[in-house]
Design an enzyme around this catalytic site. Structure first.
Site, PDB file in Angstrom:
ATOM      1  N   ASP A   1     -29.550 -15.945 -74.771  1.00 21.99           N
ATOM      2  CA  ASP A   1     -29.677 -15.941 -73.318  1.00 21.99           C
ATOM      3  C   ASP A   1     -31.173 -15.858 -73.011  1.00 21.99           C
ATOM      4  O   ASP A   1     -31.796 -14.820 -73.191  1.00 21.99           O
ATOM      5  CB  ASP A   1     -28.924 -14.728 -72.742  1.00 21.99           C
ATOM      6  CG  ASP A   1     -29.128 -14.565 -71.239  1.00 21.99           C
ATOM      7  OD1 ASP A   1     -29.838 -15.388 -70.621  1.00 21.99           O
ATOM      8  OD2 ASP A   1     -28.573 -13.589 -70.675  1.00 21.99           O
TER       9      ASP A   1
ATOM     10  N   LYS B   1     -34.627 -17.864 -62.556  1.00 23.65           N
ATOM     11  CA  LYS B   1     -35.694 -16.973 -63.005  1.00 23.65           C
ATOM     12  C   LYS B   1     -36.983 -17.749 -63.282  1.00 23.65           C
ATOM     13  O   LYS B   1     -38.056 -17.272 -63.009  1.00 23.65           O
ATOM     14  CB  LYS B   1     -35.270 -16.201 -64.254  1.00 23.65           C
ATOM     15  CG  LYS B   1     -33.974 -15.424 -64.095  1.00 23.65           C
ATOM     16  CD  LYS B   1     -34.194 -14.049 -63.493  1.00 23.65           C
ATOM     17  CE  LYS B   1     -32.907 -13.388 -63.013  1.00 23.65           C
ATOM     18  NZ  LYS B   1     -31.843 -13.303 -63.998  1.00 23.65           N
TER      19      LYS B   1
ATOM     20  N   TRP C   1     -27.742  -7.196 -69.481  1.00 24.86           N
ATOM     21  CA  TRP C   1     -27.207  -8.556 -69.639  1.00 24.86           C
ATOM     22  C   TRP C   1     -26.539  -8.733 -70.985  1.00 24.86           C
ATOM     23  O   TRP C   1     -25.485  -9.368 -71.074  1.00 24.86           O
ATOM     24  CB  TRP C   1     -28.309  -9.592 -69.404  1.00 24.86           C
ATOM     25  CG  TRP C   1     -28.897  -9.496 -68.033  1.00 24.86           C
ATOM     26  CD1 TRP C   1     -30.192  -9.216 -67.708  1.00 24.86           C
ATOM     27  CD2 TRP C   1     -28.210  -9.639 -66.774  1.00 24.86           C
ATOM     28  NE1 TRP C   1     -30.352  -9.182 -66.341  1.00 24.86           N
ATOM     29  CE2 TRP C   1     -29.162  -9.433 -65.752  1.00 24.86           C
ATOM     30  CE3 TRP C   1     -26.890  -9.913 -66.424  1.00 24.86           C
ATOM     31  CZ2 TRP C   1     -28.823  -9.501 -64.387  1.00 24.86           C
ATOM     32  CZ3 TRP C   1     -26.550  -9.968 -65.074  1.00 24.86           C
ATOM     33  CH2 TRP C   1     -27.508  -9.770 -64.082  1.00 24.86           C
TER      34      TRP C   1
HETATM   35  C1  LIG Z   1     -30.396 -12.741 -64.216  1.00 24.96           C
HETATM   36  C2  LIG Z   1     -29.933 -12.763 -65.602  1.00 24.96           C
HETATM   37  C3  LIG Z   1     -28.588 -13.064 -65.935  1.00 24.96           C
HETATM   38  C4  LIG Z   1     -27.530 -13.324 -64.882  1.00 24.96           C
HETATM   39  O1  LIG Z   1     -27.707 -14.565 -64.352  1.00 24.96           O
HETATM   40  P1  LIG Z   1     -26.659 -15.168 -63.278  1.00 24.96           P
HETATM   41  O2  LIG Z   1     -27.157 -16.570 -63.168  1.00 24.96           O
HETATM   42  O3  LIG Z   1     -26.816 -14.372 -62.034  1.00 24.96           O
HETATM   43  O4  LIG Z   1     -25.322 -15.070 -63.854  1.00 24.96           O
HETATM   44  C5  LIG Z   1     -28.241 -13.101 -67.259  1.00 24.96           C
HETATM   45  N1  LIG Z   1     -29.128 -12.860 -68.231  1.00 24.96           N
HETATM   46  C6  LIG Z   1     -30.424 -12.559 -67.960  1.00 24.96           C
HETATM   47  C7  LIG Z   1     -31.379 -12.303 -69.074  1.00 24.96           C
HETATM   48  C8  LIG Z   1     -30.860 -12.504 -66.638  1.00 24.96           C
HETATM   49  O5  LIG Z   1     -32.139 -12.206 -66.359  1.00 24.96           O
END
Ligand SMILES: *Cc1c(COP(=O)(O)O)cnc(C)c1O
Length: 355
Positions: A167, A191, A100
């Site tokens: 993030d 998540k 990511w």
């Molecule tokens: C799943 C995830 C993403 C991607 O998320 P999307 O909503 O599918 O774009 C980005 N960063 C992390 C840490 C993730 O676990």
């Protein structure tokens, strides 16, 4: 049969939240109308959006501190670009700890220079780099708090004078942090907060307005803030479910209460991984292990069919490692009860006894 859902994302949500969400789809607030067939500008939905935004700030301890919470679309992946679009004038500093982070770096490069302050790529992202230098003349520093795929998590964030962007998709609301250290936090809902389709963005307003480029409306945090997260039709259902999950968390006692349970779950599983001679920690180095996503594997691949069969019989779902990594990954997000981790540990011990 009761299922134990260890899915990495979209992930488990509290049963009570699913129940209320299902009811709202049929009859929202006793209106005899569905949540998903009314105007997003109706009083009832505006209240949902306002409540979700303020609960998010409340949980993070960021109310009345110059922050705004938004529920946008496009996933965390869209924030890789949007953050850079709004903040990157010349140069940005990124910590590369996994897939990511790498994706975030790739998008930022469309808009300016990216300095990778450190990376664990050559070790298959099995640890979190430490003691790196963050250039003071960078516009911001970006990191990923929890690496969902490799199962590592930042335990201690660096000190820096430049704005810190994070993030937090896979560990937001799971542990107490000084969230005021961050100028921008974003997290895809699926998540730890709700269904896919909305992304929480928490932003300190004073970092905006510093880049010289023209920013198209949909990409512009300022526009989204001015329109109170309703520049266009928001993802009404995902926002509603997220609001319910945030209320559920508040009723439980907030982040400090859930963190205790999350620590118990992680201790229970990692102790078994380390004790049980059939298993080993996989990918993640011990000191950087994630409390949300535990990566592990069988020492002897020949036991895979037996273990998988036991998992199935116990109702355990979603335990396969990410397709790029393999092995097993137990995702223990907020809504996963301690009991489910106990069921997994029981299976690991049953296979040990039978082997
Ligand atoms: C799943 C995830 C993403 C991607 O998320 P999307 O909503 O599918 O774009 C980005 N960063 C992390 C840490 C993730 O676990």
């Amino acid at each position: 049969m009761k299922k134990h859902n260890f899915s990495a994302g979209p992930c488990i949500l509290p049963q009570s939240v699913l129940q209320k969400s299902a009811e709202a789809v049929l009859n929202f607030n006793n209106s005899n109308l569905s949540l998903i067939e009314i105007s997003h500008r109706s009083k009832d939905f505006v209240e949902v959006m306002d409540t979700a935004r303020s609960l998010a700030l409340e949980h993070l301890g960021l109310q009345n501190k110059g922050y705004q919470a938004l529920f946008l679309q496009g996933g965390a992946s869209f924030q890789f670009l949007m953050a850079a679009y709004n903040l990157l004038e010349k140069k940005a500093a990124y910590l590369n700890t996994g897939t990511w982070s790498s994706n975030a770096i790739k998008e930022a490069k469309f808009l300016g220079e990216v300095v990778e302050v450190a990376t664990s790529k050559s070790d298959n992202f099995n640890f979190i780099p430490k003691n790196y230098n963050i250039p003071k003349d960078a516009d911001y520093f970006h990191c990923t708090s929890n690496n969902t795929i490799f199962g590592t998590q930042i335990q201690s964030f660096p000190e820096t004078e430049i704005p810190m962007v994070c993030d937090m998709s896979s560990d937001i609301f799971s542990r107490q942090l000084d969230f005021s250290k961050f100028s921008l936090i974003y997290a895809g809902a699926q998540k730890n907060m709700g269904p896919a389709g909305t992304t929480l963005v928490v932003i300190k307003e004073d970092i905006l307005g510093k880049v010289t480029r023209a920013i198209p409306s949909m990409l512009n945090y300022k526009v989204q803030i001015d329109k109170e997260s309703m520049f266009n039709t928001p993802a009404v259902f995902p926002v509603y479910v997220s609001m319910l999950t945030l209320q559920w968390l508040k009723d439980l006692g907030g982040i400090s209460a859930i963190e205790k349970v999350n620590n118990q779950k992680a201790d229970l599983l990692y102790n078994e991984i380390d004790r049980n001679p059939l298993f080993e920690g996989y990918v993640a180095k011990k000191e950087d292990r994630s409390k949300m996503n535990a990566t592990f594997n069988l020492r002897n691949e020949e036991l895979k069919a037996t273990f998988d069969d036991h998992l199935k019989q116990a109702g355990i779902n979603g335990l396969n490692g990410h397709r790029s990594v393999g092995g097993y990954r137990a995702s223990m997000y907020n809504a996963l009860p301690l009991e489910s981790v106990q069921v997994l540990v029981d299976v690991m011990q049953a296979v040990e006894k039978g082997a």
